[in-house]
Write a protein that holds these residues in place. Structure first.
Motif, mmCIF file in Angstrom:
data_model
loop_
_atom_site.group_PDB
_atom_site.id
_atom_site.type_symbol
_atom_site.label_atom_id
_atom_site.label_comp_id
_atom_site.label_asym_id
_atom_site.label_seq_id
_atom_site.Cartn_x
_atom_site.Cartn_y
_atom_site.Cartn_z
ATOM 1 N N ARG A 102 0.825 -1.222 0.000
ATOM 2 C CA ARG A 102 0.000 0.000 0.000
ATOM 3 C C ARG A 102 0.854 1.266 0.000
ATOM 4 N N GLN A 103 1.958 1.248 0.750
ATOM 5 C CA GLN A 103 2.874 2.393 0.710
ATOM 6 C C GLN A 103 3.412 2.582 -0.709
ATOM 7 N N GLY A 104 3.743 1.472 -1.340
ATOM 8 C CA GLY A 104 4.214 1.533 -2.725
ATOM 9 C C GLY A 104 3.152 2.061 -3.667
ATOM 10 N N ALA A 105 1.900 1.736 -3.407
ATOM 11 C CA ALA A 105 0.806 2.235 -4.258
ATOM 12 C C ALA A 105 0.717 3.752 -4.191
ATOM 13 N N THR A 106 0.937 4.313 -2.994
ATOM 14 C CA THR A 106 0.945 5.767 -2.859
ATOM 15 C C THR A 106 2.119 6.372 -3.625
ATOM 16 N N LEU A 107 3.308 5.786 -3.448
ATOM 17 C CA LEU A 107 4.483 6.270 -4.178
ATOM 18 C C LEU A 107 4.284 6.154 -5.686
ATOM 19 N N TYR A 108 3.721 5.051 -6.111
ATOM 20 C CA TYR A 108 3.476 4.836 -7.539
ATOM 21 C C TYR A 108 2.561 5.918 -8.101
ATOM 22 N N THR A 109 1.516 6.247 -7.366
ATOM 23 C CA THR A 109 0.572 7.272 -7.812
ATOM 24 C C THR A 109 1.253 8.632 -7.909
ATOM 25 N N ILE A 110 2.064 8.961 -6.903
ATOM 26 C CA ILE A 110 2.781 10.240 -6.906
ATOM 27 C C ILE A 110 3.752 10.298 -8.078
ATOM 28 N N GLN A 111 4.497 9.215 -8.294
ATOM 29 C CA GLN A 111 5.466 9.231 -9.386
ATOM 30 C C GLN A 111 4.774 9.290 -10.738
ATOM 31 N N LEU A 112 3.600 8.698 -10.862
ATOM 32 C CA LEU A 112 2.871 8.776 -12.129
ATOM 33 C C LEU A 112 2.479 10.228 -12.408
ATOM 34 N N GLY A 113 2.025 10.940 -11.386
ATOM 35 C CA GLY A 113 1.706 12.353 -11.554
ATOM 36 C C GLY A 113 2.923 13.178 -11.945
ATOM 37 N N LEU A 114 4.076 12.917 -11.298
ATOM 38 C CA LEU A 114 5.302 13.629 -11.653
ATOM 39 C C LEU A 114 5.738 13.301 -13.077
ATOM 40 N N ASN A 115 5.573 12.038 -13.455
ATOM 41 C CA ASN A 115 5.935 11.634 -14.812
ATOM 42 C C ASN A 115 5.099 12.390 -15.837
ATOM 43 N N LEU A 116 3.812 12.470 -15.589
ATOM 44 C CA LEU A 116 2.915 13.146 -16.528
ATOM 45 C C LEU A 116 3.147 14.656 -16.548
ATOM 46 N N ALA A 117 3.739 15.207 -15.499
ATOM 47 C CA ALA A 117 4.006 16.646 -15.449
ATOM 48 C C ALA A 117 5.246 17.039 -16.240
ATOM 49 N N TRP A 118 6.143 16.084 -16.519
ATOM 50 C CA TRP A 118 7.416 16.453 -17.148
ATOM 51 C C TRP A 118 7.233 17.101 -18.518
ATOM 52 N N MET A 119 6.455 16.497 -19.375
ATOM 53 C CA MET A 119 6.320 17.009 -20.744
ATOM 54 C C MET A 119 5.714 18.421 -20.776
ATOM 55 N N PRO A 120 4.628 18.682 -20.042
ATOM 56 C CA PRO A 120 4.129 20.060 -20.011
ATOM 57 C C PRO A 120 5.139 21.056 -19.426
ATOM 58 N N LEU A 121 5.895 20.642 -18.404
ATOM 59 C CA LEU A 121 6.900 21.537 -17.836
ATOM 60 C C LEU A 121 7.984 21.866 -18.859
ATOM 61 N N PHE A 122 8.470 20.848 -19.536
ATOM 62 C CA PHE A 122 9.601 21.017 -20.443
ATOM 63 C C PHE A 122 9.190 21.709 -21.734
ATOM 64 N N TYR A 123 8.160 21.184 -22.380
ATOM 65 C CA TYR A 123 7.776 21.698 -23.694
ATOM 66 C C TYR A 123 6.690 22.770 -23.632
ATOM 67 N N GLY A 124 5.679 22.554 -22.816
ATOM 68 C CA GLY A 124 4.548 23.471 -22.809
ATOM 69 C C GLY A 124 4.823 24.774 -22.088
ATOM 70 N N LEU A 125 5.516 24.704 -20.937
ATOM 71 C CA LEU A 125 5.721 25.889 -20.113
ATOM 72 C C LEU A 125 7.138 26.455 -20.209
ATOM 73 N N ASN A 126 8.020 25.781 -20.974
ATOM 74 C CA ASN A 126 9.411 26.218 -21.112
ATOM 75 C C ASN A 126 10.066 26.369 -19.739
ATOM 76 N N ARG A 127 9.962 25.309 -18.936
ATOM 77 C CA ARG A 127 10.559 25.296 -17.604
ATOM 78 C C ARG A 127 11.524 24.112 -17.499
ATOM 79 N N PRO A 128 12.637 24.143 -18.239
ATOM 80 C CA PRO A 128 13.542 22.989 -18.228
ATOM 81 C C PRO A 128 14.187 22.723 -16.872
ATOM 82 N N VAL A 129 14.379 23.762 -16.047
ATOM 83 C CA VAL A 129 14.944 23.537 -14.717
ATOM 84 C C VAL A 129 13.973 22.705 -13.880
#
Length: 199
Positions: A102-129
């Protein structure tokens, strides 16, 4: 160390469904990729020219490599999550195994959200840092998740995350390298002359 946070965790029904576990990250990843490209108002020819104008770090593969690799990794990641949570939360397991799943399920969910945020941050918002910090956080979270699930829940699930962790490390290098080589400004190129738009 983490804790199980139900409000930050995907429903157990998703983890309990093999097709749901596999298709969810593939579908969400594809949707984010499509929407990020769709929001770009430039023509395809300008996009190609822009990609060639941006300085890229050594070993960057062709753009055509990324969609199939990410699709495969999302599928394997989803399967690992299914194995770990579905098998790990069985009432036949010890309390420690169920808690780790169950702890892993929480971590998995958080990492999935972070994963999905990368492309909009990098390409959509021009926030490479921010995108590079996001990618580095993904490496750390998923390394720990692979260890947690692999040693305390299901060894196969832990090993299934290893290629994902390796690719995240490579993606962090690409994110950092592209940002650094372009002075942390990935704004669109104007007229193909290599000049950045003024902000």
């Amino acid at each position: 160390m983490t804790t199980y946070i139900p409000s930050l965790t995907l429903p157990e029904a998703i983890f309990g469904s093999l097709p749901g576990s596999i298709l969810l990250p593939i579908t969400l990843g594809s949707a984010v990729g499509y929407s990020t490209r769709r929001n770009n108002t430039q023509t395809a020819a300008t996009n190609r020219r822009e990609s060639l104008t941006l300085k890229q770090p050594p070993l960057r593969p062709p753009a055509s490599v990324f969609p199939p690799v990410w699709t495969a990794l999302y599928g394997v990641m989803g399967y690992a999550a299914h194995r770990a949570v579905y098998l790990g939360t069985s009432p036949l397991n010890t309390t420690d195994t169920i808690l780790a799943a169950r702890q892993g399920a929480t971590l998995y969910t958080i990492q999935l959200g972070l994963n999905l945020a990368w492309m909009p941050l990098f390409y959509g918002l021009n926030r490479p840092v921010l995108a590079t910090i996001d990618a580095a956080a993904l490496v750390g979270i998923n390394s720990y998740l692979a260890w947690l699930w692999g040693t305390k829940v299901d060894e196969v699930a832990g090993w299934l995350l290893v290629p994902y962790v390796g690719w995240l490390g490579f993606a962090t290098y690409l994110s950092f390298g592209t940002g650094y080589l372009n002075n942390w400004d990935l704004s669109p190129i104007v007229g193909g002359q290599g000049k950045k738009k003024s902000t």
